[in-house]
Design a protein around this motif. Sequence first.
Motif, PDB file in Angstrom:
ATOM      1  N   SER A  32       0.799  -1.227   0.000  1.00 34.10           N
ATOM      2  CA  SER A  32       0.000   0.000   0.000  1.00 34.10           C
ATOM      3  C   SER A  32       0.829   1.273   0.000  1.00 34.10           C
ATOM      4  N   TRP A  37       6.485  -0.099  -1.519  1.00 27.78           N
ATOM      5  CA  TRP A  37       6.096  -0.731  -2.776  1.00 27.78           C
ATOM      6  C   TRP A  37       7.177  -0.556  -3.825  1.00 27.78           C
ATOM      7  N   ARG A  41       8.691  -3.867  -5.358  1.00 31.33           N
ATOM      8  CA  ARG A  41       7.966  -4.191  -6.579  1.00 31.33           C
ATOM      9  C   ARG A  41       8.790  -5.067  -7.532  1.00 31.33           C
ATOM     10  N   ARG A 177      -1.962  -4.686  -7.475  1.00 38.19           N
ATOM     11  CA  ARG A 177      -1.601  -3.278  -7.685  1.00 38.19           C
ATOM     12  C   ARG A 177      -1.022  -2.993  -9.070  1.00 38.19           C
ATOM     13  N   GLU A 181      -2.246  -0.040 -11.696  1.00 38.13           N
ATOM     14  CA  GLU A 181      -1.302   0.919 -12.262  1.00 38.13           C
ATOM     15  C   GLU A 181      -1.307   0.858 -13.793  1.00 38.13           C
TER      16      GLU A 181
END
Length: 233
Positions: A32, A37, A41, A177, A181
Amino acid sequence: MEELWATLIEAQPDPSPWVVLGSALAALAIVSFRTSWHLSRGLITIAHEGGHALAALLTRRKLEGIRLHSDTSGVTLTRGRPNGPGMVLTALAGYVAPSLLGLAAAWLTEQGRITLLIWTVLLFLVCMLLLIRNVYGALILLATGGAVFALSMYAPDDVQQAVALVAVWFLLFGGVRPIIELQRKRRLRQARDSDADQLARLTILPGGFYVLFFLLVACASVVAGGYLMNPLP
């Protein structure tokens, strides 16, 4: 070999509900917040590109290599027909790979096979390392693999279990996520060569359909993985 296999498949006791809940909250926080992140990632990118590579091998496309970049992007280079089922499946596999890997890991965790899960991850990273074609990608895989190996060799069982649970939840939440995105970038026309847009050019369906498909798979994996790791009796 029999002793090694017995060690790999040995089941650990079920984690306490607080460990499962705490690991889920920790993974959700990592996904979050922007800083955490951005730092983590790249692990999702490894799973993403691994999905492309596995699909290419299964559809008998020639896999030429994988590149992982410092901006957390990546690319899997394959050679073969520029269209057809093989190319479609290869393009389709990337965004769903982290979620499906997370779901498979959730099943192993629910079975108590934490050691098997950790060594499966190590094997996956070694295979990726053999296919990597840039220095940064090799470094990030070596660092990740070294951390996983150290965890398997030196960490107590309860620590291994807690870290494995965080990793499983991270794959499940982290699979969602990037798709959000992606759609945001597509709406701003900043992702004309995304997997969804490549699939739109390969098939008769629009890119938005594939974004929705990716999202449905990711959300279903979160629900199924949460059900498997449900800490309540």
